[in-house]
Scaffold this motif. Structure first.
Motif, PDB file in Angstrom:
ATOM      1  N   ARG A  54       0.817  -1.212   0.000  1.00 18.26           N
ATOM      2  CA  ARG A  54       0.000   0.000   0.000  1.00 18.26           C
ATOM      3  C   ARG A  54       0.857   1.271   0.000  1.00 18.26           C
ATOM      4  O   ARG A  54       0.593   2.193  -0.752  1.00 18.26           O
ATOM      5  CB  ARG A  54      -0.928   0.006   1.220  1.00 18.26           C
ATOM      6  N   SER A  55       1.898   1.281   0.845  1.00 26.37           N
ATOM      7  CA  SER A  55       2.707   2.505   0.958  1.00 26.37           C
ATOM      8  C   SER A  55       3.517   2.778  -0.306  1.00 26.37           C
ATOM      9  O   SER A  55       3.783   3.934  -0.624  1.00 26.37           O
ATOM     10  CB  SER A  55       3.635   2.433   2.177  1.00 26.37           C
ATOM     11  N   ALA A  56       3.889   1.741  -1.036  1.00 23.84           N
ATOM     12  CA  ALA A  56       4.645   1.925  -2.278  1.00 23.84           C
ATOM     13  C   ALA A  56       3.728   2.192  -3.471  1.00 23.84           C
ATOM     14  O   ALA A  56       4.204   2.435  -4.579  1.00 23.84           O
ATOM     15  CB  ALA A  56       5.511   0.698  -2.547  1.00 23.84           C
ATOM     16  N   ALA A  57       2.422   2.166  -3.239  1.00 20.37           N
ATOM     17  CA  ALA A  57       1.412   2.442  -4.268  1.00 20.37           C
ATOM     18  C   ALA A  57       1.547   1.511  -5.476  1.00 20.37           C
ATOM     19  O   ALA A  57       1.347   1.915  -6.618  1.00 20.37           O
ATOM     20  CB  ALA A  57       1.460   3.913  -4.693  1.00 20.37           C
ATOM     21  N   HIS A  62      -0.416  -2.361 -10.787  1.00 20.04           N
ATOM     22  CA  HIS A  62      -0.781  -3.779 -10.706  1.00 20.04           C
ATOM     23  C   HIS A  62      -2.218  -4.008 -10.229  1.00 20.04           C
ATOM     24  O   HIS A  62      -2.645  -5.154 -10.142  1.00 20.04           O
ATOM     25  CB  HIS A  62       0.200  -4.527  -9.797  1.00 20.04           C
ATOM     26  N   GLY A  63      -2.950  -2.935  -9.932  1.00 19.86           N
ATOM     27  CA  GLY A  63      -4.346  -3.052  -9.524  1.00 19.86           C
ATOM     28  C   GLY A  63      -4.499  -3.315  -8.041  1.00 19.86           C
ATOM     29  O   GLY A  63      -3.634  -3.920  -7.409  1.00 19.86           O
ATOM     30  N   ALA A  64      -5.606  -2.857  -7.488  1.00 18.13           N
ATOM     31  CA  ALA A  64      -5.873  -2.990  -6.055  1.00 18.13           C
ATOM     32  C   ALA A  64      -5.954  -4.446  -5.614  1.00 18.13           C
ATOM     33  O   ALA A  64      -5.700  -4.766  -4.456  1.00 18.13           O
ATOM     34  CB  ALA A  64      -7.167  -2.262  -5.696  1.00 18.13           C
ATOM     35  N   ASN A  65      -6.292  -5.327  -6.546  1.00 18.80           N
ATOM     36  CA  ASN A  65      -6.404  -6.761  -6.235  1.00 18.80           C
ATOM     37  C   ASN A  65      -5.261  -7.566  -6.847  1.00 18.80           C
ATOM     38  O   ASN A  65      -5.367  -8.782  -6.985  1.00 18.80           O
ATOM     39  CB  ASN A  65      -7.749  -7.305  -6.717  1.00 18.80           C
ATOM     40  N   GLN A  66      -4.211  -6.884  -7.266  1.00 19.22           N
ATOM     41  CA  GLN A  66      -3.019  -7.483  -7.860  1.00 19.22           C
ATOM     42  C   GLN A  66      -3.312  -8.215  -9.166  1.00 19.22           C
ATOM     43  O   GLN A  66      -2.537  -9.064  -9.600  1.00 19.22           O
ATOM     44  CB  GLN A  66      -2.294  -8.434  -6.875  1.00 19.22           C
ATOM     45  N   GLU A  67      -4.414  -7.898  -9.811  1.00 16.20           N
ATOM     46  CA  GLU A  67      -4.818  -8.601 -11.024  1.00 16.20           C
ATOM     47  C   GLU A  67      -4.393  -7.898 -12.305  1.00 16.20           C
ATOM     48  O   GLU A  67      -4.734  -8.328 -13.396  1.00 16.20           O
ATOM     49  CB  GLU A  67      -6.335  -8.825 -11.004  1.00 16.20           C
ATOM     50  N   GLY A  68      -3.617  -6.810 -12.174  1.00 15.01           N
ATOM     51  CA  GLY A  68      -3.062  -6.128 -13.326  1.00 15.01           C
ATOM     52  C   GLY A  68      -3.863  -4.925 -13.785  1.00 15.01           C
ATOM     53  O   GLY A  68      -5.081  -4.901 -13.680  1.00 15.01           O
ATOM     54  N   LEU A  69      -3.146  -3.927 -14.233  1.00 17.94           N
ATOM     55  CA  LEU A  69      -3.699  -2.738 -14.910  1.00 17.94           C
ATOM     56  C   LEU A  69      -2.709  -2.435 -16.023  1.00 17.94           C
ATOM     57  O   LEU A  69      -2.655  -3.154 -17.008  1.00 17.94           O
ATOM     58  CB  LEU A  69      -3.829  -1.555 -13.946  1.00 17.94           C
ATOM     59  N   VAL A  70      -1.885  -1.413 -15.828  1.00 17.98           N
ATOM     60  CA  VAL A  70      -0.800  -1.109 -16.760  1.00 17.98           C
ATOM     61  C   VAL A  70       0.262  -2.200 -16.635  1.00 17.98           C
ATOM     62  O   VAL A  70       0.799  -2.683 -17.626  1.00 17.98           O
ATOM     63  CB  VAL A  70      -0.184   0.280 -16.444  1.00 17.98           C
ATOM     64  N   GLY A  71       0.541  -2.591 -15.397  1.00 16.60           N
ATOM     65  CA  GLY A  71       1.483  -3.681 -15.144  1.00 16.60           C
ATOM     66  C   GLY A  71       0.751  -5.014 -15.136  1.00 16.60           C
ATOM     67  O   GLY A  71      -0.477  -5.064 -15.084  1.00 16.60           O
ATOM     68  N   PRO A  72       1.503  -6.095 -15.176  1.00 21.66           N
ATOM     69  CA  PRO A  72       0.873  -7.416 -15.244  1.00 21.66           C
ATOM     70  C   PRO A  72       0.199  -7.831 -13.936  1.00 21.66           C
ATOM     71  O   PRO A  72       0.459  -7.273 -12.877  1.00 21.66           O
ATOM     72  CB  PRO A  72       2.047  -8.344 -15.549  1.00 21.66           C
TER      73      PRO A  72
END
Length: 136
Positions: A54-57, A62-72
């Motif tokens: 959370r602190s490293a944003a 990678h998305g709030a659920n770690q399921e990817g956005l811009v990153g995988p």
């Protein structure tokens, strides 16, 4: 039959000892680096990994659920990525991608093992909720 005070105290302490043991990660080789109960209650180190996430944003890519956005998706990536590869990626970044190096972030570097434990728990499916809390 009389039961001594010492024996009574010991019997009362057993549930507390069991709870601590359940919330402490195993040091056995090959054991999961996290301990999780009910899908979202985790040991102190894994909770610190979540806080570091959370602190490293990291969720920005990678998305709030770690399921990817811009990153995988890290849920998918950590199924095949070794811990050494994870450490290298977080520390050095990935050239020709948007993955930045976190080697200059003291909080991330101090909690790299904890961050790995949290994300590995998510990837393994043991941690079923992105937001975790301390196991009691």
């Amino acid at each position: 039959m009389k039961i001594s005070k010492t024996l009574c105290s010991l019997l009362l302490a057993v549930p507390a000892i069991a709870a601590v043991a359940q919330a402490t990660p195993s040091a056995k080789p090959g054991a999961a680096p996290y301990t999780v109960v009910d899908g979202y209650k985790v040991d102190a180190n894994t909770l610190q990994g979540f806080k570091t996430w959370r602190s490293a944003a990291c969720d920005r890519c990678h998305g709030a659920n770690q399921e990817g956005l811009v990153g995988p998706s890290l849920i998918t990536s950590l199924k095949t990525l070794s811990k050494d590869e994870f450490v290298k990626t977080v520390t050095s970044g990935r050239p020709n991608t948007q993955m930045v190096a976190f080697s200059g972030n003291a909080e991330v570097m101090k909690n790299l093992d904890n961050l790995y434990a949290y994300l590995k728990g998510r990837s393994d499916g043991a941690i079923t909720k992105a937001r975790v809390e301390a196991a009691q």
